[in-house]
Scaffold this motif. Structure first.
Motif, PDB file in Angstrom:
ATOM      1  N   PHE A 173       0.840  -1.202   0.000  1.00 21.04           N
ATOM      2  CA  PHE A 173       0.000   0.000   0.000  1.00 21.04           C
ATOM      3  C   PHE A 173       0.875   1.252   0.000  1.00 21.04           C
ATOM      4  N   ILE A 174       1.948   1.242   0.794  1.00 20.78           N
ATOM      5  CA  ILE A 174       2.863   2.380   0.862  1.00 20.78           C
ATOM      6  C   ILE A 174       3.607   2.560  -0.458  1.00 20.78           C
ATOM      7  N   ASP A 175       4.190   1.461  -0.956  1.00 21.34           N
ATOM      8  CA  ASP A 175       5.025   1.539  -2.156  1.00 21.34           C
ATOM      9  C   ASP A 175       4.241   1.928  -3.400  1.00 21.34           C
ATOM     10  N   ASN A 176       2.963   1.583  -3.429  1.00 22.53           N
ATOM     11  CA  ASN A 176       2.138   1.870  -4.607  1.00 22.53           C
ATOM     12  C   ASN A 176       1.034   2.880  -4.284  1.00 22.53           C
ATOM     13  N   PHE A 177       1.336   3.753  -3.334  1.00 22.37           N
ATOM     14  CA  PHE A 177       0.305   4.637  -2.799  1.00 22.37           C
ATOM     15  C   PHE A 177      -0.375   5.471  -3.885  1.00 22.37           C
ATOM     16  N   ASP A 178       0.395   6.017  -4.789  1.00 19.48           N
ATOM     17  CA  ASP A 178      -0.182   6.909  -5.800  1.00 19.48           C
ATOM     18  C   ASP A 178      -1.044   6.166  -6.814  1.00 19.48           C
ATOM     19  N   ASN A 179      -0.785   4.881  -6.970  1.00 18.96           N
ATOM     20  CA  ASN A 179      -1.546   4.104  -7.960  1.00 18.96           C
ATOM     21  C   ASN A 179      -2.538   3.142  -7.321  1.00 18.96           C
ATOM     22  N   GLU A 180      -2.457   2.983  -6.001  1.00 21.57           N
ATOM     23  CA  GLU A 180      -3.338   2.051  -5.299  1.00 21.57           C
ATOM     24  C   GLU A 180      -4.775   2.551  -5.342  1.00 21.57           C
ATOM     25  N   LYS A 181      -5.699   1.661  -5.672  1.00 21.83           N
ATOM     26  CA  LYS A 181      -7.110   2.054  -5.753  1.00 21.83           C
ATOM     27  C   LYS A 181      -7.858   1.797  -4.454  1.00 21.83           C
ATOM     28  N   PHE A 196      -0.984   0.652  15.992  1.00 21.75           N
ATOM     29  CA  PHE A 196       0.472   0.629  15.802  1.00 21.75           C
ATOM     30  C   PHE A 196       0.803   0.550  14.313  1.00 21.75           C
ATOM     31  N   LEU A 197       0.147  -0.355  13.594  1.00 22.66           N
ATOM     32  CA  LEU A 197       0.436  -0.498  12.167  1.00 22.66           C
ATOM     33  C   LEU A 197      -0.013   0.742  11.398  1.00 22.66           C
ATOM     34  N   SER A 198      -1.117   1.327  11.794  1.00 21.02           N
ATOM     35  CA  SER A 198      -1.564   2.568  11.152  1.00 21.02           C
ATOM     36  C   SER A 198      -0.489   3.642  11.273  1.00 21.02           C
ATOM     37  N   ASN A 199       0.112   3.743  12.457  1.00 24.77           N
ATOM     38  CA  ASN A 199       1.154   4.740  12.680  1.00 24.77           C
ATOM     39  C   ASN A 199       2.426   4.420  11.898  1.00 24.77           C
ATOM     40  N   CYS A 200       2.728   3.136  11.757  1.00 25.88           N
ATOM     41  CA  CYS A 200       3.877   2.724  10.931  1.00 25.88           C
ATOM     42  C   CYS A 200       3.688   3.204   9.492  1.00 25.88           C
ATOM     43  N   ILE A 201       2.507   2.979   8.957  1.00 28.40           N
ATOM     44  CA  ILE A 201       2.203   3.394   7.582  1.00 28.40           C
ATOM     45  C   ILE A 201       2.255   4.910   7.470  1.00 28.40           C
ATOM     46  N   ALA A 202       1.667   5.584   8.469  1.00 32.11           N
ATOM     47  CA  ALA A 202       1.653   7.054   8.461  1.00 32.11           C
ATOM     48  C   ALA A 202       3.067   7.618   8.403  1.00 32.11           C
ATOM     49  N   LYS A 203       3.977   7.067   9.211  1.00 27.64           N
ATOM     50  CA  LYS A 203       5.350   7.575   9.234  1.00 27.64           C
ATOM     51  C   LYS A 203       6.022   7.430   7.873  1.00 27.64           C
ATOM     52  N   GLU A 204       5.865   6.252   7.272  1.00 34.11           N
ATOM     53  CA  GLU A 204       6.489   6.029   5.963  1.00 34.11           C
ATOM     54  C   GLU A 204       5.977   7.027   4.930  1.00 34.11           C
TER      55      GLU A 204
END
Length: 326
Positions: A173-181, A196-204
């Motif tokens: 989801f992070i790596d393909n954020f701009d193209n992820e539908k 915790f995982l939500s915050n991990c994604i947010a930081k990236e």
């Protein structure tokens, strides 16, 4: 976004004003202690004027004149540097000091944003997100799969394998954020790492320059209510604009907000508007899916089912294990 950009530009303007005032103060200090340097600076200014005049008034002789003037200029600069050093000052003491020497605190290099501009925006995104401090702790560097059991759980794969699978989805989801539908919908009992995982994604994503906003469902609804009641109704629209326009909106603890016609309508409006604009979400809840379907109207549930990857967190509460380890 425009407001944040303007805030960065104002910061640059303040930095330049501050550094210019400090440079002027250092210059006055040097002039008081070494008056000869003041005279040298006056001569340097005069030479600069002579150089400009020579180009226009005597074009046929300007090469010889320029060579002579440059030679005098270099001699004066050397004399000034020698005087500064001999009096205990560095050669650059009188110069304006910039936070960024690449763009000279303008934010731009060759009409493109400097790296420092992007970093200032990222810093603002962090503050705007409301999770600036927590992401220093809750990030992938501190993610521990061993908190999850490696034993099969109620006829399903082990919580550890399940978590690894969910993290793979999150990183994709992070790596393909701009193209992820599709957005992400986390559900399962409390204490299993959804926030915790939500915050991990947010930081990236924040580190990649994305605008991320985190709100618990109760805070989200209360913010909307207070802004709507505000006599200055512009605040409501500014708040909803931020909710709708940020790159990623995290709504944590869905189902803990007061369930009222107002809350249901506002949450639906935000979800619907963002999905229409192809904006991404992470929504998490401690409720089972069946209860989510019972609480929220069909039109909201259909959008969740049709536009989100549903990721089920299960196992034992890992907060107890984390406390034991710490």
């Amino acid at each position: 976004m425009n407001n944040l950009v303007q805030e960065v530009l104002r910061e640059y303007e303040m930095l330049r004003d501050k550094s210019l005032k400090e440079a002027l103060m250092r210059r006055q200090e040097v002039y008081r202690k070494i008056p000869e340097i003041s005279n040298i600076d006056d001569e340097i200014k005069d030479i600069g004027i002579e150089i400009s005049k020579s180009i226009f008034l005597k074009p046929q002789k300007h090469k010889d004149l320029l060579e002579n003037l440059r030679s005098r200029l270099n001699a004066l600069k050397k004399k000034k540097a020698d005087l500064l050093r001999s009096n205990g000052y560095p050669e650059t003491y009188m110069e304006q000091k910039f936070e960024c020497n690449i763009c000279k605190d303008t934010g731009y290099v060759n009409n493109k944003r400097c790296k420092c501009f992007e970093q200032k925006l990222i810093n603002l995104y962090y503050r705007q997100s409301s999770i600036e401090d927590i992401t220093k702790i809750e990030n992938f560097s501190n993610f521990d799969y061993y908190l999850y059991s490696d034993k099969p759980y109620k006829g399903k794969m082990s919580p550890r394998e399940n978590m690894k699978s969910i993290v793979d989805v999150a990183k994709d989801f992070i790596d393909n954020f701009d193209n992820e539908k599709e957005s992400l919908f986390f559900y399962g009992d409390s204490g299993l790492g959804k926030t915790f995982l939500s915050n991990c994604i947010a930081k990236e994503l924040l580190d990649r320059g994305k605008v991320v906003l985190y709100r618990t469902a109760p805070d989200l609804v209360e913010g909307l209510r207070l802004n709507k009641l505000n006599s200055d109704n512009d605040s409501y629209y500014e708040y909803t604009d931020l909710l709708r326009e940020c790159d990623l909106l995290i709504i944590d603890d869905l189902g803990t907000e007061p369930i009222t016609p107002f809350s249901l309508q506002e949450i639906f409006s935000i979800v619907n508007a963002r999905l229409l604009a192809n904006k991404k979400f992470i929504i998490s809840t401690n409720l089972p899916l069946s209860e989510v379907m019972n609480i929220y109207p069909e039109r909201l549930c259909s959008r969740i089912l049709g536009n989100f990857k549903l990721l089920n967190f299960y196992g034992e509460d890992i907060r107890i294990k984390r406390k034991t380890i710490n």
